[in-house]
Design a protein around this motif. Sequence first.
Motif, short mmCIF file in Angstrom:
data_model
loop_
_atom_site.label_atom_id
_atom_site.label_comp_id
_atom_site.label_asym_id
_atom_site.label_seq_id
_atom_site.Cartn_x
_atom_site.Cartn_y
_atom_site.Cartn_z
N GLN A 72 -1.70 7.57 -8.36
CA GLN A 72 -0.68 8.51 -8.78
C GLN A 72 -0.21 9.33 -7.58
OE1 GLN A 72 -2.73 12.06 -10.90
NE2 GLN A 72 -3.85 10.24 -11.59
N PHE A 73 1.09 9.54 -7.52
CA PHE A 73 1.71 10.32 -6.45
C PHE A 73 1.30 9.79 -5.07
CE2 PHE A 73 1.05 13.03 -10.17
CZ PHE A 73 2.38 13.28 -10.50
N GLY A 74 1.23 8.47 -4.96
CA GLY A 74 0.90 7.84 -3.68
C GLY A 74 -0.54 7.97 -3.28
N THR A 75 -1.40 8.42 -4.18
CA THR A 75 -2.81 8.65 -3.84
C THR A 75 -3.70 7.77 -4.70
OG1 THR A 75 -2.35 10.95 -3.22
CG2 THR A 75 -4.65 10.39 -3.74
N ASN A 76 -4.70 7.18 -4.07
CA ASN A 76 -5.67 6.35 -4.78
C ASN A 76 -6.88 7.23 -5.12
OD1 ASN A 76 -7.01 4.10 -5.80
ND2 ASN A 76 -7.97 3.66 -3.83
N ILE A 84 -7.04 20.60 -7.36
CA ILE A 84 -6.43 19.85 -6.26
C ILE A 84 -5.39 18.87 -6.82
CG2 ILE A 84 -6.91 18.23 -4.38
CD1 ILE A 84 -9.76 19.47 -4.29
N ALA A 85 -5.72 18.25 -7.95
CA ALA A 85 -4.75 17.36 -8.59
C ALA A 85 -3.51 18.13 -9.04
CB ALA A 85 -5.40 16.65 -9.78
N ALA A 86 -3.69 19.39 -9.44
CA ALA A 86 -2.54 20.21 -9.84
C ALA A 86 -1.61 20.45 -8.65
CB ALA A 86 -3.03 21.55 -10.41
N ASP A 87 -2.19 20.77 -7.50
CA ASP A 87 -1.37 20.94 -6.29
C ASP A 87 -0.62 19.66 -5.94
OD1 ASP A 87 -2.23 23.55 -6.10
OD2 ASP A 87 -3.82 23.10 -4.64
N LEU A 88 -1.32 18.53 -6.11
CA LEU A 88 -0.70 17.24 -5.81
C LEU A 88 0.54 17.02 -6.70
CD1 LEU A 88 -1.09 14.53 -4.23
CD2 LEU A 88 -2.41 13.72 -6.21
N SER A 137 3.82 10.62 -12.50
CA SER A 137 4.02 10.10 -11.16
C SER A 137 5.18 9.10 -11.13
CB SER A 137 2.73 9.43 -10.66
OG SER A 137 2.93 8.79 -9.43
N VAL A 138 5.21 8.20 -12.12
CA VAL A 138 6.29 7.20 -12.18
C VAL A 138 7.64 7.91 -12.38
CG1 VAL A 138 7.25 5.34 -13.57
CG2 VAL A 138 4.82 5.32 -12.96
N CYS A 139 7.67 8.91 -13.24
CA CYS A 139 8.92 9.63 -13.48
C CYS A 139 9.46 10.22 -12.18
CB CYS A 139 8.72 10.73 -14.52
SG CYS A 139 8.49 10.13 -16.20
N ARG A 140 8.61 10.83 -11.40
CA ARG A 140 9.07 11.40 -10.13
C ARG A 140 9.51 10.30 -9.17
NH1 ARG A 140 11.66 14.47 -10.09
NH2 ARG A 140 11.31 15.14 -7.93
N GLU A 141 8.79 9.17 -9.20
CA GLU A 141 9.18 8.05 -8.35
C GLU A 141 10.57 7.53 -8.72
OE1 GLU A 141 7.36 3.66 -7.17
OE2 GLU A 141 6.04 5.20 -7.99
N LEU A 142 10.90 7.62 -10.01
CA LEU A 142 12.21 7.18 -10.48
C LEU A 142 13.27 8.28 -10.34
CD1 LEU A 142 11.12 5.32 -13.76
CD2 LEU A 142 11.75 4.30 -11.55
N MET A 188 0.86 -1.18 0.00
CA MET A 188 0.00 0.00 0.00
C MET A 188 0.90 1.23 0.00
SD MET A 188 -3.02 -1.38 0.09
CE MET A 188 -4.13 -0.03 0.47
N ARG A 189 0.78 2.06 -1.05
CA ARG A 189 1.50 3.33 -1.08
C ARG A 189 0.65 4.36 -0.35
NH1 ARG A 189 4.92 2.89 -5.59
NH2 ARG A 189 5.75 0.77 -5.52
N ARG A 190 1.27 5.08 0.55
CA ARG A 190 0.53 6.00 1.42
C ARG A 190 -0.56 5.20 2.13
NH1 ARG A 190 -2.85 10.95 0.10
NH2 ARG A 190 -2.50 12.40 1.82
N SER A 191 -1.83 5.53 1.97
CA SER A 191 -2.82 4.80 2.76
C SER A 191 -3.68 3.85 1.93
CB SER A 191 -3.73 5.79 3.50
OG SER A 191 -4.39 6.63 2.58
N GLU A 192 -3.90 4.14 0.64
CA GLU A 192 -4.83 3.31 -0.12
C GLU A 192 -4.35 2.89 -1.50
OE1 GLU A 192 -8.82 4.67 -0.42
OE2 GLU A 192 -9.08 4.98 1.73
N ALA A 193 -3.29 3.47 -2.01
CA ALA A 193 -2.85 3.16 -3.38
C ALA A 193 -2.16 1.80 -3.40
CB ALA A 193 -1.92 4.25 -3.89
N LEU A 194 -2.86 0.79 -3.90
CA LEU A 194 -2.35 -0.58 -3.88
C LEU A 194 -1.50 -0.85 -5.12
CD1 LEU A 194 -2.41 -3.45 -2.65
CD2 LEU A 194 -4.42 -3.90 -4.08
#
Length: 535
Positions: free
Chosen positions: A421-425, A274-278, A244-249, A26-32
């Motif tokens: 994306q970005f640890g968010t489900n 809100i997605a832009a802020d994320l 999101s993957v690019c930042r993770e890498l 689980m990434r963060r709280s819900e992103a499986l």
Amino acid sequence: MRVVVDLTRCEGYGQCAFLAPEVFAMRRSEALMYELHPADSERTRVLRAAAACPVQALVVDQVHTLGRPAKAAPLKPANGKRPVEVGRIVIVGASLAGLRAAATLRREGYAGSLTLISAEPYEPYDRPPLSKQVLTGQVAADDTALPRRAEFEAEWLLGQAATGLDLAARQVHLADGRKVDFDRLLIATGARARPWPNAAEAALDGVFVLRTNEDAARLRERLTARPGRVLIIGAGFTGSEIASVCRELGLDVTVTERGKAPLAGALGGTIGAIAADLQRDHGVDLRCGVTVEALEGDGDGRLRRARLSDGTTLDVDVAVAALGAERNVEWLEGSGLAAGVWGVACDAGCRAFDVNALVTDNVFVAGDVARFPHPVYEYQFLSLEHWGNAVTQAQVAAHNMISAESDRWPHVSLPVFWSAQFGTNIKSVGVPTFADEVVIAQGSVAERRFVAVYGNRGRITAAVAFDQAMWLDFYQAQIERAAPFPPGPGMVGRPDGLQVMPADVPQRISPAYGATVVLTGHNPDERRVTLQRRH
């Protein structure tokens, strides 16, 4: 062993991550995130996880190599009714919708000839992991094959593109010249990535799209080589997940978006902000209201820079055109079906319309290529590129193909989709774009854990959750009973001072662009439609 999680059902309880931590995380709280093809040594733990899942979202199965039909006894009808007599069924498109339809036909007792035709040479594979686990390297692109809930007897024609349809002769024409007869036909040819519109620029080394497992393998290889800045053109779900993957890498990434915010085309501008802020909080160089005017290469044909509509230039090594999808309907041109850039039009029972808008009795449609009316949304025609829609619509289509007219079902499931994306489900039920207002009904935007509820003319029409998926079943029931908008007081987690905001849904481009019709004849028995394409 192969594993698929039905993320339309997953509500983030995390039992799988607890019981099989080598397979599920689980990434963060819900992103499986999970391994699609775990080692056999994990089998016992995975089966325990599947049994413990509160919403039964895990599918675990063995898959045999596809090829010649394997002999297998037909399964008993699931509904206890005998199917109507149908001689030969052909399914064009052997991805998720085609596979699920074939399995449903056998499960409901259809014992006749069944042929699946696919332009791709691979056995059916799962697409959602391509922009997530495959790009991160967690899963190889060729390890994304879909499990089949039960083996079934069928003829598989893989790597064979359909090139034409003769409705009168009931034949599908193949690229190798063969003609395949049918009594019932299911069209499930899906969609493909819309390419960068300049062919010379699209051919530069470093310009990618992402739709197939081959696309994902090529892009993964390039990201592994640690390029300089990556440019993502388009901030829909696919573009945002790649960013999101690019930042993770640890890669520098710029995202350009024609609209005012990422995901605004699907969720509206208010939630898109809100997605832009994320994205910006995770280091994405996000540029909204900006388009890419040109991609430029060097003398060796390698991508080097991009020119933007705001007058700036970017030095980039990789560009991904995430510009949406085009439906695979070219093979139907001249067939007499109502097929065009919008997909293949059909009724709620998945029966295709011909160009006169008359329902056909032996041609059905399902999945990304289908365009169908939904009663909950004022009978507007919807085209959905959602995993869950492909599954449920294929099941309805398959049932109706072998059922008497009095026993046919309508496809009226509410759309459900998800994105990690970005640890968010991010998960949605209903149609957010069919709304004019939105409220934050649970949770906190500042914490990025909330439920946004959408309304249209005083009725709840959709809900979108950021790391709050367990609420969506409740809101699905609210949509189904036409509950009033905004939601009433006294709900758990409801913030004080509920603020109704404009949903800020962008105006949609007419789906009829690229085609029109001509009416001929005078009397009712003469009036007919001819589809005219614009080139």
